[in-house]
Design a protein around this motif. Structure first.
Motif, PDB file in Angstrom:
ATOM      1  N   UNK A 199       0.880  -1.171   0.000  1.00  0.00           N
ATOM      2  CA  UNK A 199       0.000   0.000   0.000  1.00  0.00           C
ATOM      3  C   UNK A 199       0.913   1.215   0.000  1.00  0.00           C
ATOM      4  N   UNK A 200       0.694   2.120  -0.921  1.00  0.00           N
ATOM      5  CA  UNK A 200       1.612   3.239  -1.154  1.00  0.00           C
ATOM      6  C   UNK A 200       0.766   4.506  -1.257  1.00  0.00           C
ATOM      7  N   UNK A 201       0.866   5.390  -0.253  1.00  0.00           N
ATOM      8  CA  UNK A 201      -0.025   6.547  -0.202  1.00  0.00           C
ATOM      9  C   UNK A 201       0.703   7.806   0.233  1.00  0.00           C
ATOM     10  N   UNK A 202       0.267   8.931  -0.316  1.00  0.00           N
ATOM     11  CA  UNK A 202       0.678  10.238   0.200  1.00  0.00           C
ATOM     12  C   UNK A 202      -0.237  10.601   1.360  1.00  0.00           C
ATOM     13  N   UNK A 203       0.339  11.236   2.382  1.00  0.00           N
ATOM     14  CA  UNK A 203      -0.407  11.499   3.613  1.00  0.00           C
ATOM     15  C   UNK A 203       0.139  12.765   4.258  1.00  0.00           C
ATOM     16  N   UNK A 204      -0.715  13.528   4.912  1.00  0.00           N
ATOM     17  CA  UNK A 204      -0.258  14.724   5.603  1.00  0.00           C
ATOM     18  C   UNK A 204       0.415  14.348   6.924  1.00  0.00           C
ATOM     19  N   UNK A 205       1.087  15.315   7.502  1.00  0.00           N
ATOM     20  CA  UNK A 205       1.767  15.075   8.773  1.00  0.00           C
ATOM     21  C   UNK A 205       0.780  14.720   9.875  1.00  0.00           C
ATOM     22  N   UNK A 206      -0.466  15.199   9.768  1.00  0.00           N
ATOM     23  CA  UNK A 206      -1.473  14.856  10.781  1.00  0.00           C
ATOM     24  C   UNK A 206      -2.379  13.706  10.348  1.00  0.00           C
ATOM     25  N   UNK A 236      -3.672  -8.216   5.465  1.00  0.00           N
ATOM     26  CA  UNK A 236      -3.305  -8.709   4.138  1.00  0.00           C
ATOM     27  C   UNK A 236      -2.233  -7.871   3.446  1.00  0.00           C
ATOM     28  N   UNK A 237      -1.788  -6.788   4.092  1.00  0.00           N
ATOM     29  CA  UNK A 237      -0.758  -5.927   3.513  1.00  0.00           C
ATOM     30  C   UNK A 237       0.610  -6.324   4.053  1.00  0.00           C
ATOM     31  N   UNK A 238       1.565  -6.528   3.153  1.00  0.00           N
ATOM     32  CA  UNK A 238       2.932  -6.898   3.554  1.00  0.00           C
ATOM     33  C   UNK A 238       3.814  -5.676   3.782  1.00  0.00           C
ATOM     34  N   UNK A 239       3.705  -4.675   2.903  1.00  0.00           N
ATOM     35  CA  UNK A 239       4.555  -3.489   2.985  1.00  0.00           C
ATOM     36  C   UNK A 239       3.704  -2.230   2.853  1.00  0.00           C
ATOM     37  N   UNK A 240       4.050  -1.223   3.647  1.00  0.00           N
ATOM     38  CA  UNK A 240       3.343   0.048   3.659  1.00  0.00           C
ATOM     39  C   UNK A 240       4.346   1.163   3.407  1.00  0.00           C
ATOM     40  N   UNK A 241       4.103   1.959   2.370  1.00  0.00           N
ATOM     41  CA  UNK A 241       4.959   3.114   2.100  1.00  0.00           C
ATOM     42  C   UNK A 241       4.106   4.379   2.184  1.00  0.00           C
ATOM     43  N   UNK A 242       4.544   5.307   3.028  1.00  0.00           N
ATOM     44  CA  UNK A 242       3.855   6.569   3.226  1.00  0.00           C
ATOM     45  C   UNK A 242       4.750   7.712   2.784  1.00  0.00           C
ATOM     46  N   UNK A 243       4.215   8.584   1.953  1.00  0.00           N
ATOM     47  CA  UNK A 243       4.920   9.790   1.517  1.00  0.00           C
ATOM     48  C   UNK A 243       4.346  10.936   2.337  1.00  0.00           C
ATOM     49  N   UNK A 244       5.036  11.309   3.416  1.00  0.00           N
ATOM     50  CA  UNK A 244       4.499  12.261   4.385  1.00  0.00           C
ATOM     51  C   UNK A 244       4.799  13.681   3.897  1.00  0.00           C
ATOM     52  N   UNK A 245       3.736  14.397   3.564  1.00  0.00           N
ATOM     53  CA  UNK A 245       3.836  15.751   3.028  1.00  0.00           C
ATOM     54  C   UNK A 245       3.837  16.746   4.190  1.00  0.00           C
ATOM     55  N   UNK A 246       4.728  17.748   4.173  1.00  0.00           N
ATOM     56  CA  UNK A 246       4.811  18.683   5.303  1.00  0.00           C
ATOM     57  C   UNK A 246       3.647  19.666   5.313  1.00  0.00           C
ATOM     58  N   UNK A 247       2.464  19.137   5.573  1.00  0.00           N
ATOM     59  CA  UNK A 247       1.232  19.928   5.616  1.00  0.00           C
ATOM     60  C   UNK A 247       0.364  19.418   6.765  1.00  0.00           C
ATOM     61  N   UNK A 248      -0.249  20.340   7.500  1.00  0.00           N
ATOM     62  CA  UNK A 248      -1.253  19.999   8.511  1.00  0.00           C
ATOM     63  C   UNK A 248      -2.616  20.382   7.946  1.00  0.00           C
ATOM     64  N   UNK A 249      -3.449  19.384   7.688  1.00  0.00           N
ATOM     65  CA  UNK A 249      -4.734  19.646   7.045  1.00  0.00           C
ATOM     66  C   UNK A 249      -5.834  19.941   8.064  1.00  0.00           C
ATOM     67  N   UNK A 250      -5.786  19.299   9.214  1.00  0.00           N
ATOM     68  CA  UNK A 250      -6.736  19.605  10.281  1.00  0.00           C
ATOM     69  C   UNK A 250      -8.059  18.886  10.210  1.00  0.00           C
ATOM     70  N   UNK A 252      13.239  14.344   1.482  1.00  0.00           N
ATOM     71  CA  UNK A 252      13.425  15.309   0.404  1.00  0.00           C
ATOM     72  C   UNK A 252      12.669  16.577   0.789  1.00  0.00           C
ATOM     73  N   UNK A 253      12.876  17.667   0.067  1.00  0.00           N
ATOM     74  CA  UNK A 253      12.104  18.883   0.374  1.00  0.00           C
ATOM     75  C   UNK A 253      10.600  18.721   0.161  1.00  0.00           C
ATOM     76  N   UNK A 254      10.194  17.766  -0.665  1.00  0.00           N
ATOM     77  CA  UNK A 254       8.775  17.601  -0.984  1.00  0.00           C
ATOM     78  C   UNK A 254       8.045  16.692  -0.012  1.00  0.00           C
ATOM     79  N   UNK A 255       8.735  15.668   0.487  1.00  0.00           N
ATOM     80  CA  UNK A 255       8.071  14.674   1.343  1.00  0.00           C
ATOM     81  C   UNK A 255       9.114  13.844   2.074  1.00  0.00           C
ATOM     82  N   UNK A 256       8.689  13.216   3.156  1.00  0.00           N
ATOM     83  CA  UNK A 256       9.511  12.207   3.821  1.00  0.00           C
ATOM     84  C   UNK A 256       8.900  10.854   3.483  1.00  0.00           C
ATOM     85  N   UNK A 257       9.697  10.013   2.841  1.00  0.00           N
ATOM     86  CA  UNK A 257       9.207   8.741   2.319  1.00  0.00           C
ATOM     87  C   UNK A 257       9.553   7.621   3.304  1.00  0.00           C
TER      88      UNK A 257
END
Length: 206
Positions: free
Chosen positions: A7-14, A156-170, A194-199
């Motif tokens: 499972x590979x998703x972009x996600x906010x810091x919160x 059922x998920x073996x690996x999880x990758x989160x691309x944490x974007x430096x944003x607080x959505x609230x 990276x400047x865009x996200x923490x992977x």
């Protein structure tokens, strides 16, 4: 060899993967643009959309790694419905896609190797079909959040990758709500900043 389920998703810091009020016309939800806009600047993403240009950087390399490793995708009907018009006749997946739905529909074969098979008998059936189609490549649980949560809750998920974007959505759609009880431990596989996200890449302990 059994395909690795990712499972590979972009996600906010919160912890949000979309803003509030997700609809067919507003798939990212209100204020959700920072979660996804950085991906659209990457060369590897633009290649998959049939476009040129874009940034060649570490973020683009990680996105290309995901594309190359994925042999089949499972998604929910909401993700399919919100993306269908945007993807057009040449969707970016270039692999078989299995769509969880309660509404039967014939398989759609698109350009570039993408096909959409509509699965009405649950998450396990969709995963079995995706594994058979993926061969020695990964099966990715593409989304949306409700679909990913179902597979996480079922273990059922073996690996999880989160691309944490430096944003607080609230407010919005959280990934990890409603998973039920029971502890599950993860092993950290990789951290790329990276400047865009923490992977962040994790493997679930068996």
């Amino acid at each position: 060899m059994t395909a690795t389920v990712t499972a590979d998703l972009a996600i906010t810091l919160d912890g949000y993967v979309a803003g509030p009020n997700v609809t067919l016309d507003n798939p990212g939800g209100d204020g959700g643009e920072p979660i996804f806009d950085w991906i659209h600047t990457l060369a590897s993403w633009r290649e998959r959309q049939g476009m040129t240009g874009g940034a060649e950087n570490r973020d683009s390399e990680l996105m290309r790694e995901w594309f190359d490793a994925t042999g089949a995708v499972v998604m929910g009907r909401m993700m399919y419905d919100t993306g269908e018009e945007f993807w057009g006749d040449n969707p970016p997946f270039r692999t078989p896609v299995f769509v969880l739905t309660h509404r039967p529909r014939p398989t759609l074969v698109k350009e570039g190797g993408t096909s959409f098979t509509f699965v009405t008998d649950g998450i396990h059936s969709a995963l079995e079909q995706a594994r058979a189609a993926a061969g020695d490549r990964n099966v990715d649980i593409g989304g949306g959040a409700h679909t990913v949560r179902q597979y996480l809750a079922a273990g059922l998920v073996d690996e999880l990758q989160l691309h944490v974007v430096p944003t607080l959505l609230g407010d919005g759609l959280r990934l990890f709500e409603g998973l039920g009880t029971g502890r599950r431990d993860l092993e950290q596989v990789r951290v790329v900043e990276t400047p865009l996200a923490t992977h962040l890449k994790y493997r679930f302990a068996k």
